[in-house]
Design a protein around this motif. Structure first.
Motif, PDB file in Angstrom:
ATOM      1  N   ALA A  11      97.707 -19.152 -32.056  1.00  0.00           N
ATOM      2  CA  ALA A  11      97.113 -20.258 -32.805  1.00  0.00           C
ATOM      3  C   ALA A  11      98.187 -21.108 -33.474  1.00  0.00           C
ATOM      4  O   ALA A  11      98.111 -22.349 -33.478  1.00  0.00           O
ATOM      5  N   HIS A  12      99.210 -20.472 -34.037  1.00  0.00           N
ATOM      6  CA  HIS A  12     100.285 -21.229 -34.678  1.00  0.00           C
ATOM      7  C   HIS A  12     101.053 -22.060 -33.649  1.00  0.00           C
ATOM      8  O   HIS A  12     101.388 -23.233 -33.916  1.00  0.00           O
ATOM      9  N   ALA A  13     101.300 -21.438 -32.486  1.00  0.00           N
ATOM     10  CA  ALA A  13     102.043 -22.167 -31.454  1.00  0.00           C
ATOM     11  C   ALA A  13     101.273 -23.374 -30.951  1.00  0.00           C
ATOM     12  O   ALA A  13     101.866 -24.413 -30.618  1.00  0.00           O
ATOM     13  N   VAL A  14      99.942 -23.278 -30.891  1.00  0.00           N
ATOM     14  CA  VAL A  14      99.136 -24.395 -30.403  1.00  0.00           C
ATOM     15  C   VAL A  14      98.928 -25.435 -31.497  1.00  0.00           C
ATOM     16  O   VAL A  14      98.953 -26.650 -31.241  1.00  0.00           O
ATOM     17  N   LYS A  15      98.736 -24.974 -32.742  1.00  0.00           N
ATOM     18  CA  LYS A  15      98.443 -25.910 -33.818  1.00  0.00           C
ATOM     19  C   LYS A  15      99.644 -26.782 -34.186  1.00  0.00           C
ATOM     20  O   LYS A  15      99.473 -27.932 -34.620  1.00  0.00           O
ATOM     21  N   THR A  16     100.835 -26.256 -34.010  1.00  0.00           N
ATOM     22  CA  THR A  16     102.021 -27.045 -34.360  1.00  0.00           C
ATOM     23  C   THR A  16     102.132 -28.312 -33.528  1.00  0.00           C
ATOM     24  O   THR A  16     102.243 -29.423 -34.077  1.00  0.00           O
ATOM     25  N   LEU A  27     100.969 -34.289 -32.752  1.00  0.00           N
ATOM     26  CA  LEU A  27     100.225 -35.341 -32.057  1.00  0.00           C
ATOM     27  C   LEU A  27      99.301 -36.078 -33.025  1.00  0.00           C
ATOM     28  O   LEU A  27      99.170 -37.305 -32.973  1.00  0.00           O
ATOM     29  N   ALA A  28      98.623 -35.327 -33.929  1.00  0.00           N
ATOM     30  CA  ALA A  28      97.718 -35.968 -34.876  1.00  0.00           C
ATOM     31  C   ALA A  28      98.467 -36.892 -35.824  1.00  0.00           C
ATOM     32  O   ALA A  28      98.022 -38.016 -36.124  1.00  0.00           O
ATOM     33  N   ASN A  29      99.598 -36.406 -36.325  1.00  0.00           N
ATOM     34  CA  ASN A  29     100.377 -37.247 -37.237  1.00  0.00           C
ATOM     35  C   ASN A  29     100.872 -38.508 -36.538  1.00  0.00           C
ATOM     36  O   ASN A  29     100.860 -39.607 -37.110  1.00  0.00           O
ATOM     37  N   ASP A  41      89.152 -32.097 -31.947  1.00  0.00           N
ATOM     38  CA  ASP A  41      88.308 -31.189 -31.145  1.00  0.00           C
ATOM     39  C   ASP A  41      89.094 -29.976 -30.686  1.00  0.00           C
ATOM     40  O   ASP A  41      88.581 -28.848 -30.695  1.00  0.00           O
ATOM     41  N   ALA A  42      90.343 -30.199 -30.273  1.00  0.00           N
ATOM     42  CA  ALA A  42      91.169 -29.077 -29.812  1.00  0.00           C
ATOM     43  C   ALA A  42      91.415 -28.087 -30.940  1.00  0.00           C
ATOM     44  O   ALA A  42      91.380 -26.863 -30.744  1.00  0.00           O
TER      45      ALA A  42
END
Length: 455
Positions: free
Chosen positions: A257-262, A267-269, A288-289
């Motif tokens: 989860a940490h690897a994907v959320k980073t 991308l969001a920023n 959504d992701a």
């Protein structure tokens, strides 16, 4: 396939049945042998007594100068002088072969019926014959030829009523049966105690496993016999292995989860710094992701937690913490969140974080739709902890209740949210062997009932 008989499924019944069979068999055989030995002993004693009387009769038998048979003096046993006293003597034979030539007074006016067997001089025979007064007699006879008349044979007979054999044997058998019955009961009671004591470690191990299952312990504690200790050690090793696997699964899920959320955060920023349509699309998809990652991470964590023995989470502390959070999140709406009938002893078999996830989603949904109040209650039914969360909002129709439990479906697109809250709570409850039901609340809105295995 038909169920196996209870004896095949119970080690206790097998041991008790085996002990019972051998105890009863041993007692019965011992009783038969002892009764037979005593009967033989009594018969030998009777035969010895008869032989003594026969020797005395032989010693006292005499031939008078006129050739008549006589006794020099009466036999010593006083029973021989009382009619039908049970002890008799008789002399047959003489020149005429007379039956009852001489008789004891106890025979009165009867004579003993003697088998017509051939006897050698001095030979002794023993018979069971009918006697006076419908009795049975143990008879001993001897053939002699006096020196004064060597051509004349005399049959000397003594007899004893067999009741003097049967009555002691029957009395002994009765006492023996009582004694052996008491002995058998004592042995059976000892076998029951022995089996109970022998199987007590297994009962303690079962209780220890129950304590692990209910969350009171993480390992099987206590001292066990050397026959059971290897099994306890293997179970403790298995519990430690499962706990390590669960911890590794949680760590790997968190790392993933940490690897994907980073990169999603990057991308969001980046998307928020641009106002183009592409940036808005990227920002929406990244959101959504993230929600999908949270959803599947929660399922993976719950699936790993279910495999871990000893999980136990009190309900009241989790509810109190969530109510404080919801009161701050929805402070501007002045909602009244009431808790009724939630005992401090209510616990569920599950992870604290997963329980917070489920109840948090349900409480958040209730607070979003409630007009003025949310009510919370809980109880245990048939081993299941049921938590009811009611609101006084508009509620949902039958069709809407089924739809909102699907991932990403929202009852109202204008209300903030991802549409995953109820679906996450529903799926997590299923993973733990529980369920989530939606009904009409007593307040008029929606009632969400979360069912989880109780600890």
């Amino acid at each position: 396939m038909s169920p196996r008989p209870a004896m095949h499924r119970s080690l206790r019944l097998r041991l008790l049945a085996g002990s019972l069979v051998w105890i009863l068999a041993a007692v019965a055989i011992a009783g038969f042998l002892l009764a037979d030995l005593f009967s033989q002993h009594v018969r030998e004693r009777v035969d010895a007594e008869l032989n003594g009387h026969l020797d005395q009769l032989t010693a006292l038998f005499d031939i008078a100068p006129d050739g008549t048979a006589t006794l020099r003096m009466p036999l010593s046993d006083p029973r021989l002088s009382r009619p039908y006293a049970g002890l008799y003597w008789q002399v047959d034979g003489g020149p005429a072969g007379t039956i009852g030539l001489l008789r004891s007074r106890s025979l009165w006016d009867t004579a003993l019926a003697v088998p017509g067997d051939a006897l050698a001089d001095g030979e002794v025979h023993v018979h069971d014959v009918p006697g006076p007064d419908a009795s049975r007699l143990r008879m001993m006879e001897r053939l002699i030829r006096p020196a004064e008349h060597p051509d004349t044979a005399y049959r000397l007979i003594v007899a004893l009523d067999t009741r003097q054999i049967d009555e002691p044997v029957e009395e002994f058998s009765t006492l023996l049966s009582i004694a052996l019955g008491v002995l058998a009961l004592g042995l059976i009671a000892a076998a029951v105690v022995q089996v109970g004591v022998g199987l007590a470690p297994l009962k303690r191990m079962r209780a220890a496993l129950g304590a692990v299952r209910d969350g009171h312990a993480r390992r099987l504690e206590g001292d066990y016999p050397q026959e059971v200790q290897p099994l306890v050690d293997e179970l403790n090793t298995l519990l430690a292995h499962d706990e390590a696997m669960v911890e590794r699964a949680r760590t790997q899920a968190g790392n993933l989860a940490h690897a994907v959320k980073t990169p999603l955060s990057i991308l969001a920023n980046a998307a928020r710094q641009d106002s183009s349509d592409l940036a808005r699309l990227v920002d929406e998809q990244v959101g959504d992701a993230r929600r999908q990652v949270d959803y599947h991470l929660a399922r993976a964590r719950a699936a790993a937690a279910v495999q871990q023995a000893g999980l136990k989470t009190p309900l009241r502390p989790v509810l109190d913490g969530l109510i404080r959070v919801m009161s701050r999140l929805h402070a501007e709406r002045n909602l009244h969140i009431a808790v009724a009938d939630v005992a401090d002893t209510l616990t569920c078999r599950g992870d604290t974080q997963d329980l917070q996830e489920m109840l948090g989603n349900l409480l958040d949904n209730a607070c979003k739709w409630a007009a003025t109040q949310v009510a919370i209650s809980a109880a245990i039914h048939d081993g299941q902890l049921a938590v009811h969360i009611d609101d006084d909002g508009p509620g949902l129709s039958e069709a809407q209740r089924s739809a909102v439990l699907a991932r990403g479906v929202r009852a109202d697109e204008h209300t903030p949210g991802s549409g995953l809250g109820l679906a996450i709570a529903h799926d997590l409850a299923r993973v733990y062997g529980g369920d989530l039901r939606l009904d009409t609340a007593p307040l008029g809105g929606l009632r969400a009932t979360l069912q989880l295995p109780a600890a």
